[in-house]
Design a protein around this motif. Structure first.
Motif, PDB file in Angstrom:
ATOM      1  N   THR A 145       0.805  -1.192   0.142  1.00  0.00           N
ATOM      2  CA  THR A 145      -0.053  -0.189   0.084  1.00  0.00           C
ATOM      3  C   THR A 145       1.092   1.204   0.102  1.00  0.00           C
ATOM      4  OG1 THR A 145      -0.039   0.240   2.328  1.00  0.00           O
ATOM      5  CG2 THR A 145      -1.645  -1.355   1.358  1.00  0.00           C
ATOM      6  N   PRO A 146       0.228   2.374  -0.332  1.00  0.00           N
ATOM      7  CA  PRO A 146       1.212   3.654  -0.143  1.00  0.00           C
ATOM      8  C   PRO A 146       1.799   3.792   1.200  1.00  0.00           C
ATOM      9  CG  PRO A 146      -0.659   3.936  -1.509  1.00  0.00           C
ATOM     10  CD  PRO A 146      -1.006   2.740  -0.830  1.00  0.00           C
ATOM     11  N   ASP A 147       1.138   3.608   2.109  1.00  0.00           N
ATOM     12  CA  ASP A 147       1.623   3.902   3.495  1.00  0.00           C
ATOM     13  C   ASP A 147       2.745   2.750   3.657  1.00  0.00           C
ATOM     14  OD1 ASP A 147       0.010   5.926   4.291  1.00  0.00           O
ATOM     15  OD2 ASP A 147      -1.473   4.608   5.154  1.00  0.00           O
ATOM     16  N   GLU A 148       2.808   1.591   3.230  1.00  0.00           N
ATOM     17  CA  GLU A 148       3.675   0.483   3.352  1.00  0.00           C
ATOM     18  C   GLU A 148       4.992   0.825   2.668  1.00  0.00           C
ATOM     19  OE1 GLU A 148       1.773  -2.979   2.529  1.00  0.00           O
ATOM     20  OE2 GLU A 148       1.219  -3.502   4.341  1.00  0.00           O
ATOM     21  N   TYR A 149       4.537   1.367   1.214  1.00  0.00           N
ATOM     22  CA  TYR A 149       6.050   1.980   0.505  1.00  0.00           C
ATOM     23  C   TYR A 149       6.723   2.945   1.439  1.00  0.00           C
ATOM     24  CZ  TYR A 149       8.322   3.606  -3.443  1.00  0.00           C
ATOM     25  OH  TYR A 149       9.224   4.096  -4.477  1.00  0.00           O
ATOM     26  N   GLN A 150       5.800   4.061   1.736  1.00  0.00           N
ATOM     27  CA  GLN A 150       6.367   5.178   2.434  1.00  0.00           C
ATOM     28  C   GLN A 150       7.362   4.916   3.598  1.00  0.00           C
ATOM     29  OE1 GLN A 150       6.678   8.395   1.284  1.00  0.00           O
ATOM     30  NE2 GLN A 150       5.425   7.738  -0.548  1.00  0.00           N
ATOM     31  N   LYS A 151       6.891   3.793   4.438  1.00  0.00           N
ATOM     32  CA  LYS A 151       7.739   3.271   5.515  1.00  0.00           C
ATOM     33  C   LYS A 151       8.809   2.741   5.085  1.00  0.00           C
ATOM     34  CE  LYS A 151       3.662   2.550   8.646  1.00  0.00           C
ATOM     35  NZ  LYS A 151       2.936   1.510   9.058  1.00  0.00           N
ATOM     36  N   LEU A 152       8.763   1.786   3.885  1.00  0.00           N
ATOM     37  CA  LEU A 152      10.183   1.389   3.122  1.00  0.00           C
ATOM     38  C   LEU A 152      11.080   2.311   2.858  1.00  0.00           C
ATOM     39  CD1 LEU A 152       8.698  -1.747   1.210  1.00  0.00           C
ATOM     40  CD2 LEU A 152       9.858  -1.773   3.425  1.00  0.00           C
ATOM     41  N   VAL A 153      10.442   3.270   2.227  1.00  0.00           N
ATOM     42  CA  VAL A 153      11.415   4.570   1.675  1.00  0.00           C
ATOM     43  C   VAL A 153      11.881   5.209   2.833  1.00  0.00           C
ATOM     44  CG1 VAL A 153      11.135   6.823   0.608  1.00  0.00           C
ATOM     45  CG2 VAL A 153       9.885   4.748  -0.272  1.00  0.00           C
ATOM     46  N   LYS A 154      11.184   5.472   3.954  1.00  0.00           N
ATOM     47  CA  LYS A 154      12.001   5.912   5.117  1.00  0.00           C
ATOM     48  C   LYS A 154      12.806   5.196   5.762  1.00  0.00           C
ATOM     49  CE  LYS A 154      10.233   9.082   8.720  1.00  0.00           C
ATOM     50  NZ  LYS A 154       9.085   9.596   9.451  1.00  0.00           N
TER      51      LYS A 154
END
Length: 148
Positions: free
Chosen positions: A7-16
């Motif tokens: 999901t976009p939230d999971e992706y943002q967590k991975l990027v961070k």
């Protein structure tokens, strides 16, 4: 093409998580320390020249020339860039940063020859600073001439 099941939230967590942390305190501290050490070196040069009997009025400009030479030499050897990568603005503010701004473009374009490479590109970074500095000095000089 593989399908991403994030999901976009999971992706943002991975990027961070993958992005390196940027500590503003560490950046400020390292810039302050390295910039201060460069200034201390300049003061050591000045005081050494004064201790050898040179008047302070002559020691100051000779220190500036020495610091510019040291900055240019360290840039040419590739050392100054490593210091700058660690300390950031701590190496830009002192006069050695001026030497780096002149020598770095010259080193980059040296393969294009002395005239079209080195001569033409040497002032690509510092040229605008020098131009506006001289323009400001000229305007201030005219104002002083008129007022006084």
């Amino acid at each position: 093409m593989p399908q991403l099941d994030k999901t976009p939230d999971e992706y943002q967590k991975l990027v961070k998580k993958a992005h390196p942390s940027d500590s503003k305190f560490r950046n400020f501290f390292s810039a302050y320390i390295v910039g201060g050490l460069i200034c201390v070196l300049g003061e050591i040069i000045t005081q050494s020249l004064v201790a050898q009997g040179m008047p302070l009025e002559k020691a100051g400009p000779l220190m500036s020339v020495s610091m510019i030479t040291i900055g240019g030499l360290l840039t040419g050897l590739g050392i100054y860039d490593n210091i700058a990568q660690y300390s950031g603005a701590g190496t830009i503010v002192p006069i050695t940063g001026f030497a780096n701004a002149i020598v770095a473009p010259a080193m980059e374009y040296r393969q294009d020859g002395y005239v079209l490479g080195l001569g033409a590109k040497m002032y690509s970074v510092a040229g605008p600073v020098l131009t506006y500095g001289m323009l400001a000095a000229f305007i201030i000089g005219i104002i002083k001439l008129i007022v006084i």
